[in-house]
Motif scaffolding. Structure first.
Motif, PDB file in Angstrom:
ATOM      1  N   ALA A  52     -38.686  26.170  20.761  1.00  0.00           N
ATOM      2  CA  ALA A  52     -38.762  27.567  21.039  1.00  0.00           C
ATOM      3  C   ALA A  52     -39.408  27.110  22.328  1.00  0.00           C
ATOM      4  N   ASP A  53     -37.973  27.435  23.426  1.00  0.00           N
ATOM      5  CA  ASP A  53     -39.204  27.089  24.608  1.00  0.00           C
ATOM      6  C   ASP A  53     -39.603  28.517  25.163  1.00  0.00           C
ATOM      7  N   ILE A  54     -40.207  28.145  25.836  1.00  0.00           N
ATOM      8  CA  ILE A  54     -41.270  29.557  25.848  1.00  0.00           C
ATOM      9  C   ILE A  54     -41.758  29.485  27.139  1.00  0.00           C
ATOM     10  N   LYS A  55     -40.768  29.064  28.134  1.00  0.00           N
ATOM     11  CA  LYS A  55     -41.869  28.226  29.533  1.00  0.00           C
ATOM     12  C   LYS A  55     -41.792  30.147  30.014  1.00  0.00           C
ATOM     13  N   ASN A  56     -42.161  30.882  31.352  1.00  0.00           N
ATOM     14  CA  ASN A  56     -41.858  32.566  31.740  1.00  0.00           C
ATOM     15  C   ASN A  56     -41.900  33.139  30.625  1.00  0.00           C
ATOM     16  N   ALA A  57     -42.402  33.142  28.797  1.00  0.00           N
ATOM     17  CA  ALA A  57     -41.807  34.189  27.962  1.00  0.00           C
ATOM     18  C   ALA A  57     -43.566  34.567  28.446  1.00  0.00           C
ATOM     19  N   LEU A  58     -43.457  36.515  28.275  1.00  0.00           N
ATOM     20  CA  LEU A  58     -44.345  37.343  27.940  1.00  0.00           C
ATOM     21  C   LEU A  58     -45.579  37.433  27.068  1.00  0.00           C
ATOM     22  N   LYS A  59     -46.409  37.809  27.481  1.00  0.00           N
ATOM     23  CA  LYS A  59     -46.815  37.255  26.375  1.00  0.00           C
ATOM     24  C   LYS A  59     -47.225  37.390  24.836  1.00  0.00           C
ATOM     25  N   ASN A  60     -46.233  38.724  24.536  1.00  0.00           N
ATOM     26  CA  ASN A  60     -45.850  39.840  23.782  1.00  0.00           C
ATOM     27  C   ASN A  60     -44.882  38.293  22.702  1.00  0.00           C
ATOM     28  N   GLU A  61     -44.110  38.214  23.977  1.00  0.00           N
ATOM     29  CA  GLU A  61     -42.762  37.483  23.656  1.00  0.00           C
ATOM     30  C   GLU A  61     -43.754  36.335  22.985  1.00  0.00           C
ATOM     31  N   ILE A  62     -44.191  35.377  23.279  1.00  0.00           N
ATOM     32  CA  ILE A  62     -45.253  34.420  22.849  1.00  0.00           C
ATOM     33  C   ILE A  62     -45.883  34.621  21.084  1.00  0.00           C
ATOM     34  N   VAL A  63     -46.597  35.556  20.641  1.00  0.00           N
ATOM     35  CA  VAL A  63     -47.072  36.236  20.229  1.00  0.00           C
ATOM     36  C   VAL A  63     -46.255  36.384  18.557  1.00  0.00           C
ATOM     37  N   GLY A  82     -44.620  25.771  30.291  1.00  0.00           N
ATOM     38  CA  GLY A  82     -45.742  26.043  30.965  1.00  0.00           C
ATOM     39  C   GLY A  82     -46.578  25.051  30.002  1.00  0.00           C
ATOM     40  N   SER A  83     -47.653  24.598  30.648  1.00  0.00           N
ATOM     41  CA  SER A  83     -49.452  24.664  29.560  1.00  0.00           C
ATOM     42  C   SER A  83     -50.060  25.979  29.387  1.00  0.00           C
ATOM     43  N   VAL A  84     -50.465  26.937  30.076  1.00  0.00           N
ATOM     44  CA  VAL A  84     -50.459  28.103  30.147  1.00  0.00           C
ATOM     45  C   VAL A  84     -49.861  28.991  28.898  1.00  0.00           C
ATOM     46  N   THR A  88     -51.506  30.055  24.820  1.00  0.00           N
ATOM     47  CA  THR A  88     -50.856  31.440  24.582  1.00  0.00           C
ATOM     48  C   THR A  88     -50.363  30.814  22.726  1.00  0.00           C
ATOM     49  N   PHE A  89     -49.812  30.003  23.266  1.00  0.00           N
ATOM     50  CA  PHE A  89     -49.219  30.070  21.528  1.00  0.00           C
ATOM     51  C   PHE A  89     -50.102  29.309  20.628  1.00  0.00           C
ATOM     52  N   GLU A  90     -50.866  28.204  21.279  1.00  0.00           N
ATOM     53  CA  GLU A  90     -51.343  27.391  20.290  1.00  0.00           C
ATOM     54  C   GLU A  90     -52.897  28.400  19.792  1.00  0.00           C
ATOM     55  N   LYS A  91     -52.841  29.198  20.513  1.00  0.00           N
ATOM     56  CA  LYS A  91     -53.990  30.381  20.588  1.00  0.00           C
ATOM     57  C   LYS A  91     -53.485  31.221  19.186  1.00  0.00           C
ATOM     58  N   GLN A  92     -52.161  31.320  19.371  1.00  0.00           N
ATOM     59  CA  GLN A  92     -51.894  32.573  18.110  1.00  0.00           C
ATOM     60  C   GLN A  92     -51.885  32.008  16.845  1.00  0.00           C
ATOM     61  N   VAL A  93     -51.343  30.268  16.773  1.00  0.00           N
ATOM     62  CA  VAL A  93     -51.237  29.755  15.479  1.00  0.00           C
ATOM     63  C   VAL A  93     -52.366  28.943  15.379  1.00  0.00           C
ATOM     64  N   SER A  94     -52.161  28.405  13.860  1.00  0.00           N
ATOM     65  CA  SER A  94     -53.805  27.430  13.888  1.00  0.00           C
ATOM     66  C   SER A  94     -53.394  26.438  14.210  1.00  0.00           C
ATOM     67  N   LEU A  98     -49.543  23.825  14.199  1.00  0.00           N
ATOM     68  CA  LEU A  98     -49.180  22.452  15.300  1.00  0.00           C
ATOM     69  C   LEU A  98     -49.848  21.116  15.651  1.00  0.00           C
ATOM     70  N   GLU A  99     -50.565  20.358  14.336  1.00  0.00           N
ATOM     71  CA  GLU A  99     -51.110  19.226  14.365  1.00  0.00           C
ATOM     72  C   GLU A  99     -49.956  17.978  14.560  1.00  0.00           C
ATOM     73  N   ASN A 100     -48.844  18.419  13.861  1.00  0.00           N
ATOM     74  CA  ASN A 100     -48.002  17.121  14.031  1.00  0.00           C
ATOM     75  C   ASN A 100     -46.633  17.562  14.125  1.00  0.00           C
ATOM     76  N   ASN A 101     -46.475  18.250  15.409  1.00  0.00           N
ATOM     77  CA  ASN A 101     -46.051  18.698  15.936  1.00  0.00           C
ATOM     78  C   ASN A 101     -45.842  18.638  17.098  1.00  0.00           C
ATOM     79  N   LEU A 102     -44.430  18.522  17.809  1.00  0.00           N
ATOM     80  CA  LEU A 102     -44.479  18.000  19.650  1.00  0.00           C
ATOM     81  C   LEU A 102     -44.688  19.686  20.244  1.00  0.00           C
ATOM     82  N   ARG A 103     -45.488  19.162  21.472  1.00  0.00           N
ATOM     83  CA  ARG A 103     -45.694  20.568  22.206  1.00  0.00           C
ATOM     84  C   ARG A 103     -45.076  19.115  23.277  1.00  0.00           C
ATOM     85  N   LEU A 104     -43.905  19.760  24.478  1.00  0.00           N
ATOM     86  CA  LEU A 104     -43.312  19.773  25.773  1.00  0.00           C
ATOM     87  C   LEU A 104     -43.584  20.513  26.834  1.00  0.00           C
ATOM     88  N   THR A 105     -44.808  19.909  27.908  1.00  0.00           N
ATOM     89  CA  THR A 105     -44.370  20.672  29.282  1.00  0.00           C
ATOM     90  C   THR A 105     -43.329  19.989  29.982  1.00  0.00           C
TER      91      THR A 105
END
Length: 145
Positions: A52-63, A82-84, A88-94, A98-105
């Protein structure tokens, strides 16, 4: 055709880069740039890896994407942005999702993504190969060979 890797990126250049590099490395991928098509693809193909490439995505898209990811039980997630956006994505999922998954800024690192995708797919193939070997042994024992 089943796709083990599905990419969502609304940005055509970033999504295109990821798609081409993964295909060039022999990986079967499907790239979607619309949320509705992404949801349909995920439900149809049940990918092993979702990018999921969420760079510059709107909050509704991220949700919306977070809700899609919650349906992907057992799939490996790679979240790029981006880190923001990632926060936002992490707040929507538990945290467990994301525990063993990859997050890339940023910046986008296709080589790192390719190596991680290959690693995950190879790890998931090993148990399947072990199962086939056990089946072969059981069959030989049953046939007394």
């Amino acid at each position: 055709m089943a796709f083990p890797v599905i990419i969502y990126s609304a940005d055509k250049s970033r999504g295109g880069i990821l798609h081409k590099i993964l295909k060039r490395n022999g990986l079967s991928t499907l790239w979607e740039n619309q949320l509705s098509q992404t949801q349909a693809a995920v439900l149809t193909h049940h990918p092993e890896i979702f990018i999921a490439d969420i760079k510059n995505a709107l909050k509704n898209e991220i949700v919306f994407l977070a809700n899609i990811c919650l349906k992907l039980q057992g799939a490996f997630l790679i979240v790029i942005g981006g880190s923001v956006d990632i926060n936002t994505f992490e707040k929507q999922v538990s945290e467990l999702v994301l525990e063993n998954n990859l997050r890339l800024t940023d910046p986008l690192s296709p080589e790192l993504i390719v190596s991680k995708v290959k690693e995950v797919l190879s790890l998931r193939e090993k148990p399947l190969q072990a199962q086939q070997t056990d089946l072969e042994i059981d069959l030989k024992q049953f046939l007394k060979l």
